[in-house]
Scaffold this motif. Sequence first.
Motif, PDB file in Angstrom:
ATOM      1  N   ALA A  94       0.720  -1.163  -0.025  1.00  0.00           N
ATOM      2  CA  ALA A  94       0.078   0.228   0.065  1.00  0.00           C
ATOM      3  C   ALA A  94       0.879   1.480  -0.028  1.00  0.00           C
ATOM      4  O   ALA A  94       1.609   1.249   0.843  1.00  0.00           O
ATOM      5  CB  ALA A  94      -1.055  -0.106   1.212  1.00  0.00           C
ATOM      6  N   LEU A  95       0.675   2.215  -0.871  1.00  0.00           N
ATOM      7  CA  LEU A  95       1.432   3.370  -0.974  1.00  0.00           C
ATOM      8  C   LEU A  95       0.496   4.551  -0.827  1.00  0.00           C
ATOM      9  O   LEU A  95      -0.555   4.625  -1.481  1.00  0.00           O
ATOM     10  CB  LEU A  95       2.113   3.465  -2.448  1.00  0.00           C
ATOM     11  CG  LEU A  95       3.108   2.262  -2.898  1.00  0.00           C
ATOM     12  CD1 LEU A  95       3.627   2.279  -4.086  1.00  0.00           C
ATOM     13  CD2 LEU A  95       4.458   2.375  -1.722  1.00  0.00           C
ATOM     14  N   SER A  96       0.918   5.472  -0.275  1.00  0.00           N
ATOM     15  CA  SER A  96      -0.143   6.683   0.013  1.00  0.00           C
ATOM     16  C   SER A  96       0.212   7.739  -1.224  1.00  0.00           C
ATOM     17  O   SER A  96       1.060   7.394  -2.066  1.00  0.00           O
ATOM     18  CB  SER A  96       0.623   7.814   1.159  1.00  0.00           C
ATOM     19  OG  SER A  96       1.951   8.059   1.038  1.00  0.00           O
ATOM     20  N   ARG A  97      -0.781   8.561  -1.498  1.00  0.00           N
ATOM     21  CA  ARG A  97      -0.632   9.494  -2.489  1.00  0.00           C
ATOM     22  C   ARG A  97       0.701  10.269  -2.451  1.00  0.00           C
ATOM     23  O   ARG A  97       1.137  10.708  -3.495  1.00  0.00           O
ATOM     24  CB  ARG A  97      -1.794  10.437  -2.425  1.00  0.00           C
ATOM     25  CG  ARG A  97      -3.244   9.730  -2.627  1.00  0.00           C
ATOM     26  CD  ARG A  97      -4.711  10.415  -2.383  1.00  0.00           C
ATOM     27  NE  ARG A  97      -5.510  10.037  -2.746  1.00  0.00           N
ATOM     28  CZ  ARG A  97      -6.276   8.942  -2.050  1.00  0.00           C
ATOM     29  NH1 ARG A  97      -5.779   8.666  -0.918  1.00  0.00           N
ATOM     30  NH2 ARG A  97      -7.651   8.477  -2.540  1.00  0.00           N
ATOM     31  N   GLU A  98       1.199  10.519  -1.165  1.00  0.00           N
ATOM     32  CA  GLU A  98       2.178  11.562  -1.120  1.00  0.00           C
ATOM     33  C   GLU A  98       3.460  10.700  -1.751  1.00  0.00           C
ATOM     34  O   GLU A  98       4.438  11.253  -2.225  1.00  0.00           O
ATOM     35  CB  GLU A  98       2.575  11.823   0.595  1.00  0.00           C
ATOM     36  CG  GLU A  98       1.449  12.836   0.801  1.00  0.00           C
ATOM     37  CD  GLU A  98       0.172  12.348   1.216  1.00  0.00           C
ATOM     38  OE1 GLU A  98      -0.692  13.042   1.301  1.00  0.00           O
ATOM     39  OE2 GLU A  98       0.042  11.000   1.423  1.00  0.00           O
ATOM     40  N   GLN A  99       3.358   9.280  -1.245  1.00  0.00           N
ATOM     41  CA  GLN A  99       4.547   8.409  -1.739  1.00  0.00           C
ATOM     42  C   GLN A  99       4.467   8.378  -3.283  1.00  0.00           C
ATOM     43  O   GLN A  99       5.613   8.609  -4.010  1.00  0.00           O
ATOM     44  CB  GLN A  99       4.495   7.185  -1.285  1.00  0.00           C
ATOM     45  CG  GLN A  99       5.011   7.077   0.194  1.00  0.00           C
ATOM     46  CD  GLN A  99       4.466   5.765   0.689  1.00  0.00           C
ATOM     47  OE1 GLN A  99       3.609   4.976   0.723  1.00  0.00           O
ATOM     48  NE2 GLN A  99       5.569   5.229   1.638  1.00  0.00           N
ATOM     49  N   THR A 110      -2.825  16.419  -4.408  1.00  0.00           N
ATOM     50  CA  THR A 110      -2.612  14.681  -4.325  1.00  0.00           C
ATOM     51  C   THR A 110      -3.925  14.263  -5.333  1.00  0.00           C
ATOM     52  O   THR A 110      -3.834  13.097  -5.777  1.00  0.00           O
ATOM     53  CB  THR A 110      -2.725  14.258  -3.028  1.00  0.00           C
ATOM     54  OG1 THR A 110      -3.912  14.504  -2.495  1.00  0.00           O
ATOM     55  CG2 THR A 110      -1.606  14.757  -2.377  1.00  0.00           C
ATOM     56  N   ARG A 111      -5.005  15.193  -5.591  1.00  0.00           N
ATOM     57  CA  ARG A 111      -6.171  14.384  -6.604  1.00  0.00           C
ATOM     58  C   ARG A 111      -5.587  14.070  -8.036  1.00  0.00           C
ATOM     59  O   ARG A 111      -6.227  13.504  -8.488  1.00  0.00           O
ATOM     60  CB  ARG A 111      -6.985  15.535  -6.792  1.00  0.00           C
ATOM     61  CG  ARG A 111      -7.939  15.795  -5.559  1.00  0.00           C
ATOM     62  CD  ARG A 111      -9.200  16.720  -5.499  1.00  0.00           C
ATOM     63  NE  ARG A 111      -8.778  18.034  -6.385  1.00  0.00           N
ATOM     64  CZ  ARG A 111      -9.710  18.733  -6.529  1.00  0.00           C
ATOM     65  NH1 ARG A 111     -10.992  18.609  -6.592  1.00  0.00           N
ATOM     66  NH2 ARG A 111      -9.048  20.061  -6.981  1.00  0.00           N
ATOM     67  N   THR A 112      -4.493  14.656  -8.332  1.00  0.00           N
ATOM     68  CA  THR A 112      -3.809  14.284  -9.681  1.00  0.00           C
ATOM     69  C   THR A 112      -3.686  12.767  -9.473  1.00  0.00           C
ATOM     70  O   THR A 112      -3.775  12.244 -10.762  1.00  0.00           O
ATOM     71  CB  THR A 112      -2.691  15.238 -10.009  1.00  0.00           C
ATOM     72  OG1 THR A 112      -2.202  14.933 -11.304  1.00  0.00           O
ATOM     73  CG2 THR A 112      -1.456  15.048  -9.011  1.00  0.00           C
ATOM     74  N   VAL A 113      -3.253  12.277  -8.282  1.00  0.00           N
ATOM     75  CA  VAL A 113      -2.889  10.832  -8.200  1.00  0.00           C
ATOM     76  C   VAL A 113      -4.025  10.048  -8.711  1.00  0.00           C
ATOM     77  O   VAL A 113      -4.066   8.898  -9.397  1.00  0.00           O
ATOM     78  CB  VAL A 113      -2.187  10.317  -7.022  1.00  0.00           C
ATOM     79  CG1 VAL A 113      -2.097   8.952  -6.682  1.00  0.00           C
ATOM     80  CG2 VAL A 113      -1.014  11.217  -6.918  1.00  0.00           C
ATOM     81  N   ASP A 114      -5.360  10.375  -7.967  1.00  0.00           N
ATOM     82  CA  ASP A 114      -6.507   9.853  -8.241  1.00  0.00           C
ATOM     83  C   ASP A 114      -6.919   9.857  -9.665  1.00  0.00           C
ATOM     84  O   ASP A 114      -7.648   8.791 -10.165  1.00  0.00           O
ATOM     85  CB  ASP A 114      -7.601  10.330  -7.392  1.00  0.00           C
ATOM     86  CG  ASP A 114      -7.216  10.547  -5.869  1.00  0.00           C
ATOM     87  OD1 ASP A 114      -6.638   9.665  -5.371  1.00  0.00           O
ATOM     88  OD2 ASP A 114      -7.658  11.466  -5.133  1.00  0.00           O
TER      89      ASP A 114
END
Length: 218
Positions: free
Chosen positions: A167-172, A186-190
Amino acid sequence: MQKKILIVEDDIHISKIIKMNLNIVNYATIEVYDGLSALEMIKREKFDLILLDVMVPQLDGFALMEKIQPLGIPVIFLTAKNSVYDKVNGLKLGADDYMVKPFEAIELLARIETVLRRYGKEEHVIKFQDIQVDLDKREVTIQENTVEMTPKEYDLLVVLMKNKNIALSREQFIDRVWGGDYYGETRTVDMHIKSLRKKLQLQEHIKTIYKIGYRLED
């Protein structure tokens, strides 16, 4: 071909956690808990890399490093010590990197990947289900059919595949794909995860981890 890593760590709990994380991403591992056992194992087996705790009993990491160095096997020191002297001494003895415990699995895997790349031992092709990624060509295929991807989609996919079942966080993801100087949301990750799920039919495999981020699962 699986890369083989020797874990030399006298704390059995830490050793088992390291082994579990390495096995998850398809490294073969052998554990030993003291320097003399490590020396005997190195004589019997071939290893692509050694994770070496400085404070192992019977033969400490620095003394063992002097015996490993002529063999040309990459070494990453793992230690609870955080003094400049220990870092410098380890690197002078020929270690390729130095990590202070505790550390996150994703950081350890990234350091291992970097060292193996330096020695020309890294994988050039990685696979997940029917997806194949050629790291040299930056090409993604499904059953030999090329899938068009943006550079960030590609980088995000590689991070997911290299850290499968972790499991990786959005920050990672931001740090690994966009870089530490990224100041966007961080929504860009989503948004990119949504695109990957659709393009590669990974809806059932990229799991959302509540309040954390995402994980790629078989």
